[in-house]
Design an enzyme around this catalytic site. Structure first.
Site, PDB file in Angstrom:
ATOM      1  CG  ASP A 177      -1.942   1.176   1.354  1.00 34.30           C
ATOM      2  OD1 ASP A 177      -1.420   2.172   0.610  1.00 34.30           O
ATOM      3  OD2 ASP A 177      -2.979   0.831   1.475  1.00 34.30           O
ATOM      4  CG  HIS A 178       1.161   4.340  -3.187  1.00 32.84           C
ATOM      5  ND1 HIS A 178       0.132   3.587  -3.913  1.00 32.84           N
ATOM      6  CD2 HIS A 178       1.324   5.301  -3.467  1.00 32.84           C
ATOM      7  CE1 HIS A 178      -0.818   4.704  -4.128  1.00 32.84           C
ATOM      8  NE2 HIS A 178       0.024   5.898  -3.840  1.00 32.84           N
ATOM      9  CE  LYS A 182       0.992   9.117  -0.566  1.00 36.09           C
ATOM     10  NZ  LYS A 182       1.557   9.867  -1.421  1.00 36.09           N
ATOM     11  CG  ASP A 235      -9.451   3.060  -6.440  1.00 36.71           C
ATOM     12  OD1 ASP A 235      -8.650   1.982  -6.859  1.00 36.71           O
ATOM     13  OD2 ASP A 235      -9.205   4.289  -6.811  1.00 36.71           O
ATOM     14  CG  HIS A 240      -4.642   4.085  -0.601  1.00 41.08           C
ATOM     15  ND1 HIS A 240      -3.643   3.227  -0.312  1.00 41.08           N
ATOM     16  CD2 HIS A 240      -5.186   4.368  -1.887  1.00 41.08           C
ATOM     17  CE1 HIS A 240      -3.497   2.780  -1.775  1.00 41.08           C
ATOM     18  NE2 HIS A 240      -4.276   3.650  -2.668  1.00 41.08           N
ATOM     19  CE  LYS A 331     -10.385   8.409  -8.711  1.00 37.77           C
ATOM     20  NZ  LYS A 331      -8.969   8.543  -8.788  1.00 37.77           N
TER      21      LYS A 331
END
Ligand code: NAP
Length: 484
Positions: A177-178, A182, A235, A240, A331
């Site tokens: 999970d990028h 961070k 998503d 996240h 978004k």
């Protein structure tokens, strides 16, 4: 301030999907930056693997173009790119066939760390895992790196985990999970557990509420057909935002070690209460001056998939009983901004009287842009005329605080790939975490499907649907402004 660079052991990294978008935009430029910084040791190699027929030289040209386009312009010594490209080769491989596997096996060496990055559609994960074993590439110490999505719901996530478990131990599986890679997200743990200042106040007694916002300006773009089956909940929230929530809410682990951290995160997910559907707002962007509507983007005039979600959740444990957590992501919003805001309670009594107004300390942790933290502190408004209070931010931008060194901070993918090579799973999701997250989100999704819920339309460039503002207003609170 000088950052310490700890080289990793030499490695063989095979990137399945080495010609794909993720490899070109993130993985390969990230590896180049680590090479450029001196962290990728001599004797390491990167092997691209996909079905497209390419020679080594043609693949190197692709890598070179990717570095030029997405490398971030970091200055490297002359000749560095050529040296990096010498570590790169390519094997035409089909995850569903037998071609290329023997050649790939021939490239593997014994004394190096072996990692296989599955940068392909999840439907191929099982095929890759099975062939890595059948062709003798996987050793007991090999690692596999997986990209989201980890399933579409609890059942598919369990099936995927079970398939992988046939071939690999959990200690070999790195689910990326990028967000966890961070810098600021890791700083969250440093701030919480490295300082005396915050942790005593980090609970329902002192915290009024917590807001987590991940706002994007882009629409679904070319990902329409994937996104429409997924939506913001699957998503973004299930992975996240859930990970951010865990890091904010978890108990201090005994050690900064993979399972100690992941055990605590899992407890948070399991303590999440089911969300009342009145506390969920789903939205879909309409058409605007600079772009089509969501439904036009996904080419389905009746789509009921959400491109925005806001929700209020509660964590049932001693620390957080009664403290709402408001999550919001969407978004085509007014700014690209991600932040976590911890809003503290009012002082129990104002010695300055009612005229002084209401003042609250807010610790805001910015993930993007301009990673850093702000702590709003109440002070006296300068000047004569009595005691008027004003909130001013103590602002710590990491770029300012760390100077040029901040420029060298690796991006999320760089850091996570190096962690894979080191064998450190702290910043990767464990299978049970992923399943617990689906177990919480599934009933919410099933609920709105059963009700045939239609998302509210919102204007592109706004902060989302009006109802999301009302979600807070009803509680006498308000969202922080979405601003870059
Ligand atoms: P992509 O651009 O469609 O690339 C897919 C890659 O898989 C290509 O290199 C393709 O090359 C290869 N491939 C397809 N079928 C194959 C097969 N049978 N055997 C071997 N290789 C095969 O997809 P992507 O955007 O890079 O995404 C890859 C994964 O990362 C997906 O799971 C996606 O959900 C995830 N992800 C992507 C992003 C992103 O920013 N792109 C972000 C988060 C997660 P050939 O056609 O040459 O075989």
């Amino acid at each position: 301030m000088v950052s310490r660079l700890i080289p990793v052991d030499p490695f063989d990294l095979v990137i399945f999907g080495g010609t794909g978008d993720l490899a070109r935009r993130k993985i390969l430029p990230g590896l180049f930056r680590r090479f450029c910084s001196g962290q990728m040791p001599e004797g390491s190699q990167i092997v691209g693997a996909a079905r497209t027929e390419l020679s080594d030289d043609e693949y190197r040209q692709m890598v070179s173009d990717a570095v030029a386009e997405f490398g971030g312009g970091r200055a490297c010594e002359e000749g560095t790119l050529d040296a990096f490209l010498k570590t790169v080769s390519y094997v035409t491989t089909d995850a569903k066939g037998d071609g290329g596997w023997v050649e790939l096996h021939g490239k593997m060496r014994d004394a190096t760390v072996r990692a296989f990055y599955f940068s392909v559609a999840p439907s191929l994960f099982g095929d890759l895992a099975e062939r890595l074993h059948r062709f003798g590439l996987a050793t007991p110490d090999s690692r596999i790196v997986l990209e989201k999505p980890f399933g579409h719901d609890l059942a598919t996530a369990k099936a995927l985990n079970a398939t992988l478990a046939q071939h690999f131990n959990e200690t070999q599986i790195y689910r990326i999970d990028h967000y966890l890679g961070k810098e600021t997200v890791q700083n969250l743990m440093a701030v919480r557990f490295g300082n005396m200042l915050f942790e005593p106040l980090w609970n329902a007694q002192y915290v009024d509420h917590i807001q987590i916002t991940v706002a994007e300006t882009v629409g679904v773009g070319g990902r329409g057909s994937y996104y429409d089956k997924s939506g913001a909940m699957r998503d973004m929230v299930q992975n996240h935002l859930m990970q951010l929530l865990c890091l904010i809410a978890m108990e201090p682990p005994a050690k900064f070690e993979p399972d100690a951290v992941r055990d605590e995160k899992l407890k948070v997910i399991r303590a999440l209460e089911p969300v009342d559907w009145h506390h969920i707002v789903r939205g879909q962007y309409g058409a605007g001056d600079n772009g089509p509507s969501y439904r036009e983007d996904v080419e389905d005039p009746k789509s009921r998939t959400e491109s925005f979600i806001a929700m209020k959740c509660h964590i049932s444990n001693w620390r957080w009983a009664g403290t709402p957590f408001y999550l919001r992501t969407g978004k085509r919003l007014k700014a690209r901004a991600s932040e976590i805001a911890v809003v503290f309670k009012d002082a129990p009594h104002s010695i300055f009287g009612a005229d002084a107004g209401r003042h609250r300390n807010v610790l805001a942790i910015r993930l993007q842009p301009n990673e850093g933290m702000t702590l709003d502190v109440t002070i006296k408004e300068p000047g004569p005329g009595g005691m008027r209070l004003v909130d001013v931010p103590l602002d710590m931008s990491f770029a300012d605080a760390l100077g040029p060194e901040a420029e060298e901070v690796p991006d999320a993918y760089e850091r996570l790939i190096m962690d894979v090579i080191r064998g450190n799973q702290t910043l990767f999701m464990r299978g049970d975490e992923v399943e617990a997250a689906w177990a919480w989100t599934d009933p919410l999704i099933e609920g709105w499907q059963a009700r045939h819920d239609v998302p509210k339309t919102y204007d592109p460039g706004s902060s989302g649907p009006e109802d999301a503002l009302m979600l807070m207003h009803r509680d006498g609170r308000k969202w922080r402004e979405v601003k870059a």
